[in-house]
Enzyme design. Sequence first.
Site, PDB file in Angstrom:
ATOM      1  N   THR A 208      32.416  28.295  -5.574  1.00 54.18           N
ATOM      2  CA  THR A 208      33.613  27.614  -6.101  1.00 54.18           C
ATOM      3  C   THR A 208      34.573  27.356  -4.937  1.00 54.18           C
ATOM      4  O   THR A 208      34.633  28.154  -4.003  1.00 54.18           O
ATOM      5  CB  THR A 208      34.293  28.539  -7.134  1.00 54.18           C
TER       6      THR A 208
ATOM      7  N   ARG B 211      29.853  26.571 -21.785  1.00 57.79           N
ATOM      8  CA  ARG B 211      30.691  27.652 -21.220  1.00 57.79           C
ATOM      9  C   ARG B 211      31.730  27.101 -20.228  1.00 57.79           C
ATOM     10  O   ARG B 211      31.442  26.289 -19.373  1.00 57.79           O
ATOM     11  CB  ARG B 211      29.770  28.664 -20.520  1.00 57.79           C
TER      12      ARG B 211
ATOM     13  N   GLY C 248      34.674  28.477 -17.455  1.00 54.82           N
ATOM     14  CA  GLY C 248      35.133  29.671 -16.735  1.00 54.82           C
ATOM     15  C   GLY C 248      36.638  29.668 -16.539  1.00 54.82           C
ATOM     16  O   GLY C 248      37.381  28.986 -17.262  1.00 54.82           O
TER      17      GLY C 248
ATOM     18  N   THR D  36      38.420  32.890  -7.307  1.00 52.05           N
ATOM     19  CA  THR D  36      36.982  32.673  -7.414  1.00 52.05           C
ATOM     20  C   THR D  36      36.305  33.982  -7.787  1.00 52.05           C
ATOM     21  O   THR D  36      36.708  35.042  -7.303  1.00 52.05           O
ATOM     22  CB  THR D  36      36.384  32.109  -6.110  1.00 52.05           C
ATOM     23  N   GLY D  37      35.327  33.899  -8.657  1.00 50.54           N
ATOM     24  CA  GLY D  37      34.641  35.125  -9.063  1.00 50.54           C
ATOM     25  C   GLY D  37      34.115  35.001 -10.470  1.00 50.54           C
ATOM     26  O   GLY D  37      33.997  33.886 -11.004  1.00 50.54           O
TER      27      GLY D  37
ATOM     28  N   GLY E  96      34.263  34.480 -13.826  1.00 51.57           N
ATOM     29  CA  GLY E  96      35.357  33.848 -14.559  1.00 51.57           C
ATOM     30  C   GLY E  96      35.807  34.556 -15.821  1.00 51.57           C
ATOM     31  O   GLY E  96      36.998  34.578 -16.136  1.00 51.57           O
TER      32      GLY E  96
HETATM   33  N1  ASP Z   1      35.069  31.445 -11.281  1.00 50.82           N
HETATM   34  C1  ASP Z   1      33.974  30.527 -11.424  1.00 50.82           C
HETATM   35  C2  ASP Z   1      33.531  30.531 -12.872  1.00 50.82           C
HETATM   36  O1  ASP Z   1      33.492  31.590 -13.463  1.00 50.82           O
HETATM   37  C3  ASP Z   1      32.798  30.866 -10.557  1.00 50.82           C
HETATM   38  C4  ASP Z   1      33.123  31.249  -9.138  1.00 50.82           C
HETATM   39  O2  ASP Z   1      34.274  31.293  -8.747  1.00 50.82           O
HETATM   40  O3  ASP Z   1      32.206  31.532  -8.363  1.00 50.82           O
HETATM   41  O4  ASP Z   1      33.187  29.495 -13.378  1.00 50.82           O
END
Ligand code: ASP
Length: 345
Positions: A211, A239, A241, A262-263, A265
């Site tokens: 992301t 879905r 996020g 980021t992470g 979600g």
């Molecule tokens: N946060 C993003 C999601 O959950 C994914 C990511 O940041 O890697 O869609």
Amino acid sequence: MKKFIIASLIAALTSTCLAQSLPPSKIAIAIHGGAGTILAKNLTTKQQQQYQEKLTEAVDAGYKILNQGGSSLDAINAAINLLENSPLFNAGLGAVYTFDGSHQLDASIMDGKTKQAGAVAGVSHIANPIDLARLVMTESVHVMLSGEGAEQFALKHGMPWVKNDYFDTDKRYQSLLKAKQKLKALDAKSKNNAEYQANYRQIKLDYKFGTVGAVAVDRAGNVAAGTSTGGMTAKRFGRIGDSPIIGAGTWADNQSCAVSATGHGEYFIRYHVAADICAQVQYQGKTIKQASQDVIFGSMKQAGGTGGVIVVDPKGNIALTFNTSGMYRGWRVEGEKTHVAMFKE
Ligand code: ASP
């Protein structure tokens, strides 16, 4: 009436003089290209170099705009566009695949001066979703548009339409195949939803980074934040996020700070990560470093949430905080050179 007009004129003149006498703010920009299991041993020297070059290019593009007196919104937009257009990241070209083998993208943007925000979720034919999120912010009366409706809005405003296979890359397709194999095994071994969730968290860790996001402060002291993503590999059922959710994946307010996250979600939504960091700065007087550490290493992490954030405040301070082994990141603060990093220091 005369008195009122004179008083208004004096007030207007005073505020103009005050605005002119305010010293210009220190400019700064920070970007991320996703957090997760990012380890030197998993990347070739060539791959590391490719990431470094692209991150540097994005920081420099945003910084140049700030340095020429441009707005923080324009700076983050330019930096995010460069990352969206690179297949290295899970945003725009190179976005991950859904379970059904297509791409659905999410993005959001927020202006810290006005607290205006725009977001799009589940779009499939827009090469640069951050541009569409910005259009939603500036040209609609809404904050978030989704799916076909968002794309109709894009077409109405003359935004180019791309085929869904524009986003295809072999690397992400291989990730989908691997993820689907693991999901099949999960179905077989998980007895109930709680077990499934715990197992899912483990397998997902490897399949979601990339992301992109940016935060910046301009000479006028206005902060802005934006985030763009393809979401999580093998996502199902439409879905969505945290990335397009204002307050979870993106937040900006001149009273406190600007954040792009980021992470995983689902955790960032439930813990309202981006807005919580800025609330702690605003109401508890914490620095952005302290607030981001408290949130990223606090109860969200204990609950199993992994990921990171980039943060900037109106004074030009930045924080880059993550609880994973790495986060692709880059930053530049006035008076310093461009920095990029991928792993823990
Ligand atoms: N946060 C993003 C999601 O959950 C994914 C990511 O940041 O890697 O869609």
